[in-house]
Design an enzyme around this catalytic site. Structure first.
Site, PDB file in Angstrom:
ATOM      1  N   ALA A  66      60.452  44.913 -25.369  1.00 28.97           N
ATOM      2  CA  ALA A  66      59.047  44.808 -24.975  1.00 28.97           C
ATOM      3  C   ALA A  66      58.265  45.799 -25.829  1.00 28.97           C
ATOM      4  O   ALA A  66      58.813  46.806 -26.287  1.00 28.97           O
ATOM      5  CB  ALA A  66      58.900  45.141 -23.497  1.00 28.97           C
ATOM      6  N   GLY A 111      63.940  43.822 -23.951  1.00 35.21           N
ATOM      7  CA  GLY A 111      63.456  42.450 -23.760  1.00 35.21           C
ATOM      8  C   GLY A 111      64.025  41.479 -24.788  1.00 35.21           C
ATOM      9  O   GLY A 111      64.072  40.269 -24.537  1.00 35.21           O
ATOM     10  N   GLU A 114      67.292  40.550 -23.471  1.00 35.30           N
ATOM     11  CA  GLU A 114      67.011  39.714 -22.292  1.00 35.30           C
ATOM     12  C   GLU A 114      66.578  38.306 -22.698  1.00 35.30           C
ATOM     13  O   GLU A 114      66.958  37.323 -22.059  1.00 35.30           O
ATOM     14  CB  GLU A 114      65.933  40.396 -21.430  1.00 35.30           C
ATOM     15  CG  GLU A 114      66.462  41.662 -20.771  1.00 35.30           C
ATOM     16  CD  GLU A 114      65.368  42.470 -20.079  1.00 35.30           C
ATOM     17  OE1 GLU A 114      64.390  42.853 -20.770  1.00 35.30           O
ATOM     18  OE2 GLU A 114      65.467  42.707 -18.875  1.00 35.30           O
ATOM     19  N   GLU A 134      66.274  50.725 -22.027  1.00 27.72           N
ATOM     20  CA  GLU A 134      65.129  51.092 -21.178  1.00 27.72           C
ATOM     21  C   GLU A 134      65.302  52.447 -20.521  1.00 27.72           C
ATOM     22  O   GLU A 134      64.337  53.175 -20.286  1.00 27.72           O
ATOM     23  CB  GLU A 134      64.901  50.024 -20.091  1.00 27.72           C
ATOM     24  CG  GLU A 134      64.400  48.683 -20.605  1.00 27.72           C
ATOM     25  CD  GLU A 134      65.508  47.732 -21.033  1.00 27.72           C
ATOM     26  OE1 GLU A 134      66.685  48.167 -21.136  1.00 27.72           O
ATOM     27  OE2 GLU A 134      65.199  46.550 -21.273  1.00 27.72           O
TER      28      GLU A 134
HETATM   29  N1  COA Z   1      57.800  48.403 -29.130  1.00 33.59           N
HETATM   30  C1  COA Z   1      56.807  48.699 -29.977  1.00 33.59           C
HETATM   31  N2  COA Z   1      57.008  48.991 -31.270  1.00 33.59           N
HETATM   32  C2  COA Z   1      58.276  48.985 -31.704  1.00 33.59           C
HETATM   33  C3  COA Z   1      59.369  48.684 -30.878  1.00 33.59           C
HETATM   34  C4  COA Z   1      59.081  48.377 -29.513  1.00 33.59           C
HETATM   35  N3  COA Z   1      60.037  48.043 -28.645  1.00 33.59           N
HETATM   36  N4  COA Z   1      60.506  48.775 -31.602  1.00 33.59           N
HETATM   37  C5  COA Z   1      60.140  49.105 -32.837  1.00 33.59           C
HETATM   38  N5  COA Z   1      58.805  49.238 -32.923  1.00 33.59           N
HETATM   39  C6  COA Z   1      57.989  49.570 -34.096  1.00 33.59           C
HETATM   40  C7  COA Z   1      58.073  51.055 -34.414  1.00 33.59           C
HETATM   41  O1  COA Z   1      57.175  51.779 -33.610  1.00 33.59           O
HETATM   42  C8  COA Z   1      57.672  51.045 -35.874  1.00 33.59           C
HETATM   43  O2  COA Z   1      56.293  50.868 -35.969  1.00 33.59           O
HETATM   44  P1  COA Z   1      55.427  51.777 -37.025  1.00 33.59           P
HETATM   45  O3  COA Z   1      56.008  51.432 -38.370  1.00 33.59           O
HETATM   46  O4  COA Z   1      54.021  51.286 -36.837  1.00 33.59           O
HETATM   47  O5  COA Z   1      55.666  53.191 -36.637  1.00 33.59           O
HETATM   48  C9  COA Z   1      58.330  49.757 -36.391  1.00 33.59           C
HETATM   49  O6  COA Z   1      58.534  48.941 -35.242  1.00 33.59           O
HETATM   50  C10 COA Z   1      59.667  49.983 -37.052  1.00 33.59           C
HETATM   51  O7  COA Z   1      60.501  50.678 -36.153  1.00 33.59           O
HETATM   52  P2  COA Z   1      61.269  52.028 -36.513  1.00 33.59           P
HETATM   53  O8  COA Z   1      61.558  52.729 -35.228  1.00 33.59           O
HETATM   54  O9  COA Z   1      60.538  52.773 -37.568  1.00 33.59           O
HETATM   55  O10 COA Z   1      62.622  51.439 -37.135  1.00 33.59           O
HETATM   56  P3  COA Z   1      64.044  52.147 -37.187  1.00 33.59           P
HETATM   57  O11 COA Z   1      64.878  51.307 -38.091  1.00 33.59           O
HETATM   58  O12 COA Z   1      63.915  53.589 -37.491  1.00 33.59           O
HETATM   59  O13 COA Z   1      64.605  52.030 -35.692  1.00 33.59           O
HETATM   60  C11 COA Z   1      65.064  50.889 -33.600  1.00 33.59           C
HETATM   61  C12 COA Z   1      64.898  50.779 -35.136  1.00 33.59           C
HETATM   62  C13 COA Z   1      65.197  49.479 -33.059  1.00 33.59           C
HETATM   63  C14 COA Z   1      66.349  51.678 -33.288  1.00 33.59           C
HETATM   64  C15 COA Z   1      63.851  51.606 -33.001  1.00 33.59           C
HETATM   65  O14 COA Z   1      62.670  50.969 -33.465  1.00 33.59           O
HETATM   66  C16 COA Z   1      63.805  51.579 -31.478  1.00 33.59           C
HETATM   67  O15 COA Z   1      64.538  52.340 -30.848  1.00 33.59           O
HETATM   68  N6  COA Z   1      62.935  50.737 -30.893  1.00 33.59           N
HETATM   69  C17 COA Z   1      62.718  50.705 -29.473  1.00 33.59           C
HETATM   70  C18 COA Z   1      63.827  49.951 -28.786  1.00 33.59           C
HETATM   71  C19 COA Z   1      63.604  49.957 -27.277  1.00 33.59           C
HETATM   72  O16 COA Z   1      63.616  50.984 -26.636  1.00 33.59           O
HETATM   73  N7  COA Z   1      63.436  48.748 -26.720  1.00 33.59           N
HETATM   74  C20 COA Z   1      63.259  48.569 -25.295  1.00 33.59           C
HETATM   75  C21 COA Z   1      61.838  48.588 -24.917  1.00 33.59           C
HETATM   76  S1  COA Z   1      61.620  48.459 -23.180  1.00 33.59           S
END
Ligand code: COA
Length: 257
Positions: A66, A111, A114, A134
């Site tokens: 999400a 999500g 999911e 989460e």
């Molecule tokens: N919601 C909003 N933005 C997200 C996102 C999410 N769930 N997951 C990634 N992004 C965005 C990042 O903020 C970043 O945006 P920016 O370039 O404007 O700063 C872009 O996507 C790239 O992500 P980044 O974190 O830089 O990539 P990474 O390769 O370093 O890490 C992940 C990848 C997937 C490990 C990391 O993005 C992450 O942990 N995301 C969240 C996952 C999460 O908690 N999901 C459950 C949500 S309830």
């Protein structure tokens, strides 16, 4: 139909829905959810569409969850309705009478995991990663994850994944039964189509009843065996059943409608 955060393309009878926010790792904001909802309505209605593949744009992510940025503007008392809305859209995926498979081409987190689990089954690319992180945000899965992950991989592993927030790779996901196949990134969509093309040679009405009967196993309001008998009864009188049984006895291939 034109969308801003998803792409749809019809290839033969297979609709490919691509979640398309690669710069945000295809995170599910409200627009994506609304558009996915509309696309699923189209799938239910449009007779040209006989099967669906859901995937993510870019090489890195299926869907990274999400949209966390949107959570900031959601009021404290709006969490439950936010969850219900996502759940309802994912029920629409799960209960779709046409086969819907997830081609998981990278991160499938929160999500995203999911959404993949709401599909009828899943294929993963070698670089896919699955997780329910989460808990790292002080949250729990809210789009069906606590239920479907438990159904798919069992209580112990599901508890561990949700409590630690750790990711698993594609091979571990396959070992756990979360995905059916692990493919190279190039082969992910071709393999998904290959499987759907086999399914599309079968009776569409039988396929829709299989989906309904299997889903009944997980529906606490229903007795799955009663549902199965009812659905078996429904297919028993169809032209496809007459054609399928006649074709077998006449030693020829069936032609289903
Ligand atoms: N919601 C909003 N933005 C997200 C996102 C999410 N769930 N997951 C990634 N992004 C965005 C990042 O903020 C970043 O945006 P920016 O370039 O404007 O700063 C872009 O996507 C790239 O992500 P980044 O974190 O830089 O990539 P990474 O390769 O370093 O890490 C992940 C990848 C997937 C490990 C990391 O993005 C992450 O942990 N995301 C969240 C996952 C999460 O908690 N999901 C459950 C949500 S309830």
């Amino acid at each position: 139909m034109s969308f801003s955060t998803i792409q749809t393309s019809l290839d033969e009878h297979i609709l490919i829905i691509t979640i398309n926010r690669p710069d945000k790792l295809n995170a599910l904001n409200q627009t994506v959810l609304n558009e996915l909802n509309e696309a699923m309505d189209l799938v239910y209605k449009d007779e040209k569409i006989k099967a669906v593949i859901i995937t993510g744009a870019g090489e890195k992510a299926f869907v990274a969850g999400a949209d966390i940025a949107e959570f900031v503007s959601v009021k404290d008392d709006e969490g439950e309705s936010l969850s219900k809305k996502g759940q309802d859209i994912f029920f629409k995926v799960e209960n779709c009478p046409k086969p819907v498979i997830a081609a998981v081409n990278g991160f499938a987190l929160g999500g995203g995991c999911e959404l993949a689990m709401a599909c009828h089954f899943r294929l993963a690319s070698t670089n896919a990663k699955f997780g329910q992180p989460e808990v790292n945000l002080g949250l729990i899965p809210g789009y069906g994850g606590t239920q479907r992950l438990t159904m798919l991989i069992g209580k112990g592993k599901a508890m561990e994944m949700m409590m630690t927030g750790n990711m698993i790779d594609a091979n571990d996901a396959k070992t756990l039964g979360l995905v059916n196949y692990v493919e190279t990134p190039e082969n992910l969509i071709p393999k998904s189509k290959e499987i759907l093309n086999v399914i599309l040679t079968k009776s569409p009405v039988a396929i829709s009843k299989i989906i309904e009967a299997v889903n009944a196993f997980y529906d606490k309001q229903k007795n799955g065996f009663d549902e199965e008998a009812k659905l078996f009864g429904a297919v028993f009188s169809t032209d496809d059943k007459k054609e399928g049984t006649a074709a077998f006895l006449e030693k020829r291939k069936p032609v289903f409608k």
